[in-house]
Design a protein around this motif. Structure first.
Motif, short mmCIF file in Angstrom:
data_model
loop_
_atom_site.label_atom_id
_atom_site.label_comp_id
_atom_site.label_asym_id
_atom_site.label_seq_id
_atom_site.Cartn_x
_atom_site.Cartn_y
_atom_site.Cartn_z
N GLY A 143 -12.26 8.39 61.90
CA GLY A 143 -11.40 9.34 62.56
C GLY A 143 -10.34 8.71 63.45
O GLY A 143 -9.93 9.28 64.45
N ILE A 144 -9.86 7.51 63.06
CA ILE A 144 -8.84 6.83 63.86
C ILE A 144 -7.53 6.69 63.07
O ILE A 144 -6.71 5.83 63.36
N GLY A 145 -7.38 7.54 62.05
CA GLY A 145 -6.14 7.54 61.27
C GLY A 145 -6.31 7.08 59.85
O GLY A 145 -5.34 7.07 59.07
N GLU A 188 -10.13 8.77 53.25
CA GLU A 188 -11.37 8.58 52.50
C GLU A 188 -11.38 7.29 51.68
O GLU A 188 -12.40 6.62 51.57
N GLY A 189 -10.22 6.95 51.11
CA GLY A 189 -10.14 5.71 50.35
C GLY A 189 -10.41 4.49 51.21
O GLY A 189 -10.97 3.49 50.74
N ASP A 190 -10.02 4.55 52.49
CA ASP A 190 -10.28 3.45 53.41
C ASP A 190 -11.78 3.28 53.65
O ASP A 190 -12.27 2.15 53.82
N TRP A 191 -12.50 4.38 53.72
CA TRP A 191 -13.94 4.27 53.90
C TRP A 191 -14.55 3.44 52.77
O TRP A 191 -15.33 2.51 53.02
N ALA A 192 -14.20 3.78 51.55
CA ALA A 192 -14.77 3.09 50.39
C ALA A 192 -14.38 1.61 50.39
O ALA A 192 -15.21 0.74 50.12
N GLN A 200 -19.50 16.97 61.15
CA GLN A 200 -20.03 17.68 60.00
C GLN A 200 -19.63 17.01 58.68
O GLN A 200 -20.18 17.32 57.63
N ARG A 201 -18.66 16.09 58.73
CA ARG A 201 -18.30 15.31 57.54
C ARG A 201 -19.13 14.03 57.42
O ARG A 201 -19.03 13.31 56.41
N LEU A 202 -19.92 13.75 58.44
CA LEU A 202 -20.67 12.50 58.44
C LEU A 202 -21.63 12.37 57.26
O LEU A 202 -21.74 11.29 56.66
N PRO A 203 -22.35 13.43 56.85
CA PRO A 203 -23.21 13.28 55.67
C PRO A 203 -22.44 12.83 54.43
O PRO A 203 -22.97 12.07 53.60
N GLU A 204 -21.19 13.25 54.30
CA GLU A 204 -20.35 12.84 53.18
C GLU A 204 -20.10 11.33 53.21
O GLU A 204 -20.20 10.65 52.17
N VAL A 205 -19.82 10.80 54.39
CA VAL A 205 -19.57 9.36 54.52
C VAL A 205 -20.87 8.58 54.32
O VAL A 205 -20.88 7.51 53.71
#
Length: 342
Positions: A179-181, A184-188, A228-233
């Motif tokens: 959540g710092i900008g 989703e692609g960055d997470w992966a 609430q998006r944390l389970p997705e990550v």
């Protein structure tokens, strides 16, 4: 039950041959050598300007540690702001951190240091007095506005740290700040980078998925990451990361217990260090541990304490640290065995 089985039972660490329905946490206490930091991360609620902080003295640290005896604390988190690598005071900070680690060992605690990016020589030195060490990777992207005034947040520096930790056989914790900008692609991409370095060295104990939660001292005007998006990550992390790496979430940043349970169901297996005060997120108090335990029990999960180093890494430890770790495992094993006698 064998001795090693008891050790895993006592400290809640992942048993290499069986999937236990267990959530772990580390009973911990934080020592901050200094809050001063040359970085200016826009979301930070921790730092003070360089030369504006009185460093923690050893006598004061000893006084604090003395109050922890017989309270079930295992880990001392040495969490430090960053003195610039070219500062004439940098060597003094490294020595202060080392002395604090030695002090923690003298009191029978296991130190875990997170002091920002270190040189190879600094890591080599601190390895001798730590059970494990850590550094958040945060995100691989180097164009995030929140890091414009934070040169040590450059991803290449941080990836180098992860690689050096592997070369030096340091049990290591890293993670993502969400959540710092980023997107989703960055997470992966960030998770894949962590997985790659672990596959080479096998040294990553845990990956923290930390939702940015706005604090009173930050200058970043972002809304923070929706927990609430944390389970997705978490599900994505569990898909990308090797199974041996635990996924850690900070329970004080997921205050809704039902969503905390959703995170566990998605694959989170560790709650990290439960401390009296979260120095990085001082506006967010930890939930009551008994309440967390009760909710997990309802979900057929058992909450167990662990050490700052998982048993599979004990052989890597330097002698001074190994002695303290062995004593903690042995003393608690004796208590548990006595409790199981008829």
């Amino acid at each position: 039950m064998s001795s090693i089985d008891f050790a895993y039972h006592l400290f809640g660490d992942r048993h290499p041959s069986r999937g236990l329905s267990t959530i772990t946490y580390s009973p911990a206490f934080t020592l901050v050598p200094t809050y001063e930091c040359f970085n200016r991360c826009a979301y930070c609620n921790f730092r003070v300007d360089p030369n504006r902080d009185n460093w923690l003295g050893l006598e004061e640290a000893a006084s604090r540690l003395r109050t922890l005896e017989n309270l079930g604390i295992y880990e001392i988190l040495i969490l430090s702001g960053e003195v610039h690598p070219r500062s004439p005071r940098r060597l003094a900070l490294m020595q202060r951190i080392k002395d604090l680690c030695l002090l923690a060992l003298d009191f029978g605690f296991v130190p875990h240091t997170n002091a920002g990016p270190l040189s190879f020589a600094e890591m080599q030195c601190l390895r001798e007095v730590n059970g494990s060490m850590g550094l958040m990777l945060e995100q691989l992207r180097d164009d995030l506005p929140v890091h414009r005034q934070a040169p040590s947040k450059h991803s290449a520096l941080r990836m180098q740290q992860l690689a050096w930790a592997g070369e030096l056989k340091i049990p290591f914790t890293t993670g993502l700040l969400l959540g710092i900008g980023e997107d989703e692609g960055d997470w992966a991409a960030t998770l894949a980078a962590i997985a790659t370095v672990h596959q080479k060295y096998g040294h990553i104990q845990e990956v923290i998925l930390q939702p940015h939660s706005p604090g009173t001292d930050q200058i970043y005007d972002g809304l923070g990451f929706d927990p609430q998006r944390l389970p997705e990550v978490i599900a994505l992390a569990r898909e990308i990361l090797p199974e041996a790496i635990a996924i850690q979430i900070p329970p004080n940043l997921v205050a809704d217990l039902q969503w905390l349970l959703r995170c566990v169901e998605a694959g989170a297996s560790d709650l990290g260090g439960i401390v009296p005060k979260d120095e990085v997120n001082p506006d967010y108090e930890h939930l009551d541990l008994d309440i967390i335990r009760q909710e997990l029990t309802k979900a057929r999960k058992e909450l167990r304490p662990r050490l700052a180093v998982y048993p599979q890494f004990d052989a890597w430890l330097p002698s001074a640290v190994k002695k303290v770790v062995a004593q903690l495992r042995r003393s608690n094993l004796e208590v548990s065995q006595a409790a199981h006698l008829p």
